[in-house]
Design a protein around this motif. Structure first.
Motif, PDB file in Angstrom:
ATOM      1  N   GLY A  72       0.786  -1.219   0.000  1.00 54.16           N
ATOM      2  CA  GLY A  72       0.000   0.000   0.000  1.00 54.16           C
ATOM      3  C   GLY A  72       0.819   1.270   0.000  1.00 54.16           C
ATOM      4  N   SER A  73       2.080   1.181   0.439  1.00 52.86           N
ATOM      5  CA  SER A  73       2.938   2.362   0.532  1.00 52.86           C
ATOM      6  C   SER A  73       4.386   1.906   0.666  1.00 52.86           C
ATOM      7  CB  SER A  73       2.563   3.194   1.771  1.00 52.86           C
ATOM      8  OG  SER A  73       2.820   2.451   2.958  1.00 52.86           O
ATOM      9  N   LYS A  74       5.300   2.868   0.621  1.00 57.67           N
ATOM     10  CA  LYS A  74       6.703   2.528   0.813  1.00 57.67           C
ATOM     11  C   LYS A  74       6.940   2.001   2.228  1.00 57.67           C
ATOM     12  CE  LYS A  74      11.446   4.228   0.401  1.00 57.67           C
ATOM     13  NZ  LYS A  74      12.332   5.407   0.224  1.00 57.67           N
ATOM     14  N   ASP A  75       6.265   2.566   3.224  1.00 64.91           N
ATOM     15  CA  ASP A  75       6.394   2.075   4.598  1.00 64.91           C
ATOM     16  C   ASP A  75       5.906   0.634   4.713  1.00 64.91           C
ATOM     17  OD1 ASP A  75       7.464   4.459   5.348  1.00 64.91           O
ATOM     18  OD2 ASP A  75       5.898   4.977   6.799  1.00 64.91           O
ATOM     19  N   ALA A  76       4.786   0.335   4.057  1.00 64.83           N
ATOM     20  CA  ALA A  76       4.267  -1.038   4.079  1.00 64.83           C
ATOM     21  C   ALA A  76       5.250  -1.984   3.403  1.00 64.83           C
ATOM     22  CB  ALA A  76       2.909  -1.097   3.386  1.00 64.83           C
ATOM     23  N   PHE A  77       5.879  -1.503   2.343  1.00 64.49           N
ATOM     24  CA  PHE A  77       6.917  -2.292   1.684  1.00 64.49           C
ATOM     25  C   PHE A  77       8.092  -2.523   2.637  1.00 64.49           C
ATOM     26  CE2 PHE A  77      11.000  -2.058  -0.632  1.00 64.49           C
ATOM     27  CZ  PHE A  77      10.937  -3.282  -1.297  1.00 64.49           C
ATOM     28  N   GLY A  78       8.507  -1.461   3.355  1.00 63.73           N
ATOM     29  CA  GLY A  78       9.609  -1.597   4.300  1.00 63.73           C
ATOM     30  C   GLY A  78       9.312  -2.603   5.390  1.00 63.73           C
ATOM     31  N   GLU A  79       8.085  -2.587   5.887  1.00 59.53           N
ATOM     32  CA  GLU A  79       7.694  -3.552   6.910  1.00 59.53           C
ATOM     33  C   GLU A  79       7.751  -4.974   6.355  1.00 59.53           C
ATOM     34  OE1 GLU A  79       3.948  -4.547   9.922  1.00 59.53           O
ATOM     35  OE2 GLU A  79       3.713  -3.080   8.300  1.00 59.53           O
ATOM     36  N   ALA A  80       7.205  -5.179   5.157  1.00 56.69           N
ATOM     37  CA  ALA A  80       7.227  -6.503   4.535  1.00 56.69           C
ATOM     38  C   ALA A  80       8.652  -6.949   4.243  1.00 56.69           C
ATOM     39  CB  ALA A  80       6.404  -6.488   3.249  1.00 56.69           C
ATOM     40  N   LEU A  81       9.495  -5.999   3.854  1.00 54.16           N
ATOM     41  CA  LEU A  81      10.897  -6.290   3.576  1.00 54.16           C
ATOM     42  C   LEU A  81      11.596  -6.833   4.821  1.00 54.16           C
ATOM     43  CD1 LEU A  81      13.143  -5.857   1.339  1.00 54.16           C
ATOM     44  CD2 LEU A  81      13.629  -3.707   2.483  1.00 54.16           C
ATOM     45  N   LEU A  82      11.376  -6.168   5.946  1.00 52.48           N
ATOM     46  CA  LEU A  82      11.994  -6.607   7.195  1.00 52.48           C
ATOM     47  C   LEU A  82      11.441  -7.947   7.659  1.00 52.48           C
ATOM     48  CD1 LEU A  82      12.112  -3.159   9.007  1.00 52.48           C
ATOM     49  CD2 LEU A  82      14.091  -4.507   8.280  1.00 52.48           C
ATOM     50  N   GLU A  83      10.136  -8.136   7.508  1.00 52.03           N
ATOM     51  CA  GLU A  83       9.519  -9.408   7.904  1.00 52.03           C
ATOM     52  C   GLU A  83      10.128 -10.559   7.103  1.00 52.03           C
ATOM     53  OE1 GLU A  83       7.504 -10.018  10.335  1.00 52.03           O
ATOM     54  OE2 GLU A  83       6.923  -7.999  10.936  1.00 52.03           O
ATOM     55  N   ALA A  84      10.270 -10.360   5.789  1.00 53.14           N
ATOM     56  CA  ALA A  84      10.836 -11.401   4.938  1.00 53.14           C
ATOM     57  C   ALA A  84      12.302 -11.650   5.273  1.00 53.14           C
ATOM     58  CB  ALA A  84      10.693 -11.009   3.468  1.00 53.14           C
ATOM     59  N   TYR A  85      13.028 -10.563   5.534  1.00 54.95           N
ATOM     60  CA  TYR A  85      14.443 -10.683   5.881  1.00 54.95           C
ATOM     61  C   TYR A  85      14.627 -11.511   7.148  1.00 54.95           C
ATOM     62  CZ  TYR A  85      19.001  -9.398   7.749  1.00 54.95           C
ATOM     63  OH  TYR A  85      20.261  -9.445   8.297  1.00 54.95           O
ATOM     64  N   PHE A  86      13.881 -11.168   8.188  1.00 50.17           N
ATOM     65  CA  PHE A  86      14.043 -11.885   9.452  1.00 50.17           C
ATOM     66  C   PHE A  86      13.540 -13.328   9.369  1.00 50.17           C
ATOM     67  CE2 PHE A  86      14.364  -7.579  11.424  1.00 50.17           C
ATOM     68  CZ  PHE A  86      15.574  -7.776  12.062  1.00 50.17           C
ATOM     69  N   GLU A  87      12.518 -13.561   8.571  1.00 49.27           N
ATOM     70  CA  GLU A  87      12.050 -14.936   8.396  1.00 49.27           C
ATOM     71  C   GLU A  87      13.157 -15.809   7.826  1.00 49.27           C
ATOM     72  OE1 GLU A  87       8.547 -17.466   6.035  1.00 49.27           O
ATOM     73  OE2 GLU A  87       8.562 -15.268   5.973  1.00 49.27           O
ATOM     74  N   ASP A  88      13.828 -15.314   6.803  1.00 52.03           N
ATOM     75  CA  ASP A  88      14.946 -16.055   6.214  1.00 52.03           C
ATOM     76  C   ASP A  88      16.115 -16.167   7.184  1.00 52.03           C
ATOM     77  OD1 ASP A  88      13.510 -16.351   3.891  1.00 52.03           O
ATOM     78  OD2 ASP A  88      14.524 -14.720   2.823  1.00 52.03           O
ATOM     79  N   TYR A  89      16.396 -15.080   7.876  1.00 55.54           N
ATOM     80  CA  TYR A  89      17.541 -15.059   8.791  1.00 55.54           C
ATOM     81  C   TYR A  89      17.342 -16.039   9.939  1.00 55.54           C
ATOM     82  CZ  TYR A  89      21.427 -13.036  11.427  1.00 55.54           C
ATOM     83  OH  TYR A  89      22.610 -12.866  12.095  1.00 55.54           O
ATOM     84  N   LEU A  90      16.151 -16.067  10.503  1.00 53.88           N
ATOM     85  CA  LEU A  90      15.872 -16.977  11.613  1.00 53.88           C
ATOM     86  C   LEU A  90      15.928 -18.431  11.156  1.00 53.88           C
ATOM     87  CD1 LEU A  90      13.007 -15.031  13.426  1.00 53.88           C
ATOM     88  CD2 LEU A  90      15.397 -15.237  14.142  1.00 53.88           C
ATOM     89  N   ALA A  91      15.505 -18.687   9.938  1.00 54.67           N
ATOM     90  CA  ALA A  91      15.595 -20.054   9.404  1.00 54.67           C
ATOM     91  C   ALA A  91      17.061 -20.472   9.270  1.00 54.67           C
ATOM     92  CB  ALA A  91      14.894 -20.137   8.056  1.00 54.67           C
ATOM     93  N   GLN A  92      17.917 -19.534   8.872  1.00 51.28           N
ATOM     94  CA  GLN A  92      19.344 -19.827   8.771  1.00 51.28           C
ATOM     95  C   GLN A  92      19.944 -20.114  10.145  1.00 51.28           C
ATOM     96  OE1 GLN A  92      21.205 -16.577   6.642  1.00 51.28           O
ATOM     97  NE2 GLN A  92      19.784 -16.764   4.926  1.00 51.28           N
TER      98      GLN A  92
END
Length: 202
Positions: free
Chosen positions: A53-73
């Motif tokens: 919906g916005s750049k902020d929403a993109f930033g939130e999704a970006l961080l969520e995806a990043y940490f999901e991958d990082y925690l799996a590692q």
């Protein structure tokens, strides 16, 4: 003839996120416009707003995806067979050092790159960072507790304090590496980590 476009792909969202992660890890959040990300991803602007919906929403999704991958590692590192937990923990710190020794980081250090910047820009992104880093500290605490139980390491403080101290130590070292443009802070962090876990020098 295949008329399917990039915007029709089921992985458009993931493509936008991975492209944004790579660019923002090098340049930061505020300095990067949506057009730069979409051009690099080969995606029209309309597709962006279909997913975010916005750049902020993109930033939130970006961080969520990043940490999901990082925690799996992290989970994979802390479940490596054939070695004790102390060795797994040291492998984690060494992988951190290897991933972030490149001064550009190239998408491997999003929390370090964006942490201080976005925490003051967006409450949603700040909370995403808080959840992600809490997940890392929780896994470190679990690994330290397991290492103490098996006798492969020892600590002088409680598990939670030790886990937080180590994570903050390495975050600080990562920032100093970027400031000084040399990796000596990681050597000091590794030495301090061994001391805190009562592990002998290599």
């Amino acid at each position: 003839m295949n008329t399917r476009t990039t915007s029709d792909s089921p992985d458009v969202r993931g493509n936008i996120l991975s492209t944004g992660q790579r660019i923002m890890a090098a340049k930061g959040f505020s300095a990067v416009g949506l057009n730069e990300i979409l051009l690099a991803a080969g995606v029209p602007k309309g597709s962006f707003y279909h997913y975010f919906g916005s750049k902020d929403a993109f930033g939130e999704a970006l961080l969520e995806a990043y940490f999901e991958d990082y925690l799996a590692q992290i989970d994979a590192t802390f479940s490596q067979p054939g070695i004790n937990m102390a060795q797994r923990l040291m492998n984690y710190w060494k992988s951190w050092q290897a991933a972030q020794s490149s001064f550009e980081c190239q998408g491997k250090c999003l929390a370090v790159k964006l942490g201080a910047e976005v925490a003051d820009l967006s409450e949603a992104m700040r909370l995403s960072l808080k959840r992600g880093t809490a997940g890392i500290v929780a896994r470190l605490a679990g690994a330290i507790e397991a290492g103490v139980a098996e006798g492969s390491l020892a600590i002088d403080s409680d598990v939670e304090t030790t886990a937080n101290s180590l994570y903050q130590l390495w975050l600080g070292a990562s920032i100093m590496v970027k400031i000084g443009r040399n990796t000596q802070p990681f050597d000091w962090a590794l030495s301090t980590t061994r001391q805190l876990l009562h592990l002998s020098p290599e």
